[in-house]
Design a protein around this motif. Sequence first.
Motif, PDB file in Angstrom:
ATOM      1  N   PRO A  40       0.811  -1.231   0.000  1.00  0.00           N
ATOM      2  CA  PRO A  40       0.000   0.000   0.000  1.00  0.00           C
ATOM      3  C   PRO A  40       0.840   1.276   0.000  1.00  0.00           C
ATOM      4  O   PRO A  40       0.462   2.260  -0.636  1.00  0.00           O
ATOM      5  CB  PRO A  40      -0.819  -0.107   1.292  1.00  0.00           C
ATOM      6  N   ILE A  41       1.982   1.253   0.671  1.00  0.00           N
ATOM      7  CA  ILE A  41       2.849   2.434   0.672  1.00  0.00           C
ATOM      8  C   ILE A  41       3.378   2.691  -0.737  1.00  0.00           C
ATOM      9  O   ILE A  41       3.404   3.841  -1.199  1.00  0.00           O
ATOM     10  CB  ILE A  41       4.006   2.253   1.679  1.00  0.00           C
ATOM     11  N   ASN A  42       3.776   1.644  -1.439  1.00  0.00           N
ATOM     12  CA  ASN A  42       4.248   1.806  -2.825  1.00  0.00           C
ATOM     13  C   ASN A  42       3.139   2.327  -3.731  1.00  0.00           C
ATOM     14  O   ASN A  42       3.378   3.166  -4.601  1.00  0.00           O
ATOM     15  CB  ASN A  42       4.779   0.483  -3.356  1.00  0.00           C
ATOM     16  N   THR A  43       1.932   1.842  -3.536  1.00  0.00           N
ATOM     17  CA  THR A  43       0.805   2.294  -4.356  1.00  0.00           C
ATOM     18  C   THR A  43       0.519   3.767  -4.112  1.00  0.00           C
ATOM     19  O   THR A  43       0.312   4.540  -5.061  1.00  0.00           O
ATOM     20  CB  THR A  43      -0.442   1.453  -4.051  1.00  0.00           C
ATOM     21  N   VAL A  44       0.505   4.184  -2.858  1.00  0.00           N
ATOM     22  CA  VAL A  44       0.235   5.591  -2.535  1.00  0.00           C
ATOM     23  C   VAL A  44       1.335   6.482  -3.110  1.00  0.00           C
ATOM     24  O   VAL A  44       1.040   7.539  -3.686  1.00  0.00           O
ATOM     25  CB  VAL A  44       0.099   5.775  -1.010  1.00  0.00           C
ATOM     26  N   TRP A  45       2.581   6.067  -2.977  1.00  0.00           N
ATOM     27  CA  TRP A  45       3.674   6.876  -3.501  1.00  0.00           C
ATOM     28  C   TRP A  45       3.585   7.000  -5.023  1.00  0.00           C
ATOM     29  O   TRP A  45       3.830   8.075  -5.584  1.00  0.00           O
ATOM     30  CB  TRP A  45       5.021   6.292  -3.096  1.00  0.00           C
ATOM     31  N   THR A  46       3.221   5.940  -5.710  1.00  0.00           N
ATOM     32  CA  THR A  46       3.082   5.996  -7.165  1.00  0.00           C
ATOM     33  C   THR A  46       1.966   6.948  -7.575  1.00  0.00           C
ATOM     34  O   THR A  46       2.113   7.730  -8.523  1.00  0.00           O
ATOM     35  CB  THR A  46       2.811   4.593  -7.725  1.00  0.00           C
ATOM     36  N   LEU A  47       0.851   6.914  -6.848  1.00  0.00           N
ATOM     37  CA  LEU A  47      -0.256   7.826  -7.162  1.00  0.00           C
ATOM     38  C   LEU A  47       0.117   9.278  -6.890  1.00  0.00           C
ATOM     39  O   LEU A  47      -0.212  10.171  -7.679  1.00  0.00           O
ATOM     40  CB  LEU A  47      -1.501   7.437  -6.363  1.00  0.00           C
ATOM     41  N   VAL A  48       0.812   9.539  -5.794  1.00  0.00           N
ATOM     42  CA  VAL A  48       1.244  10.909  -5.485  1.00  0.00           C
ATOM     43  C   VAL A  48       2.192  11.410  -6.574  1.00  0.00           C
ATOM     44  O   VAL A  48       2.062  12.549  -7.041  1.00  0.00           O
ATOM     45  CB  VAL A  48       1.908  10.954  -4.095  1.00  0.00           C
ATOM     46  N   ALA A  49       3.125  10.582  -6.990  1.00  0.00           N
ATOM     47  CA  ALA A  49       4.061  10.986  -8.041  1.00  0.00           C
ATOM     48  C   ALA A  49       3.333  11.251  -9.356  1.00  0.00           C
ATOM     49  O   ALA A  49       3.650  12.214 -10.062  1.00  0.00           O
ATOM     50  CB  ALA A  49       5.122   9.912  -8.233  1.00  0.00           C
ATOM     51  N   ALA A  50       2.332  10.442  -9.679  1.00  0.00           N
ATOM     52  CA  ALA A  50       1.578  10.653 -10.917  1.00  0.00           C
ATOM     53  C   ALA A  50       0.814  11.978 -10.871  1.00  0.00           C
ATOM     54  O   ALA A  50       0.794  12.727 -11.862  1.00  0.00           O
ATOM     55  CB  ALA A  50       0.610   9.499 -11.140  1.00  0.00           C
ATOM     56  N   PHE A  51       0.209  12.304  -9.729  1.00  0.00           N
ATOM     57  CA  PHE A  51      -0.508  13.578  -9.621  1.00  0.00           C
ATOM     58  C   PHE A  51       0.446  14.765  -9.678  1.00  0.00           C
ATOM     59  O   PHE A  51       0.104  15.818 -10.224  1.00  0.00           O
ATOM     60  CB  PHE A  51      -1.354  13.615  -8.346  1.00  0.00           C
TER      61      PHE A  51
END
Length: 77
Positions: A40-51
């Motif tokens: 979940p931490i990797n998923t959140v970080w990927t979404l933050v970077a995409a935004f």
Amino acid sequence: MGLAVLLTAFVFMNPGLFVLPRMRKAAADPVLKGNDIVNPINTVWTLVAAFLVFGMQVGFTMLEAGILPGRGKPSMF
């Protein structure tokens, strides 16, 4: 009639939902693994970077629109 059929189907699909608390079995303690936290931490970080990338694209578009003279702005968009 239709509501009764839907309610009956709901109860049939979820038999443990309406069981009294004293009749329920105690659930086993969940075992927490390292992968359960890291994914979940990797998923959140990927979404933050995409935004952030989307925001940078909008900012660059605004920078380009501010640099161009008024007559060139429609061709930039």
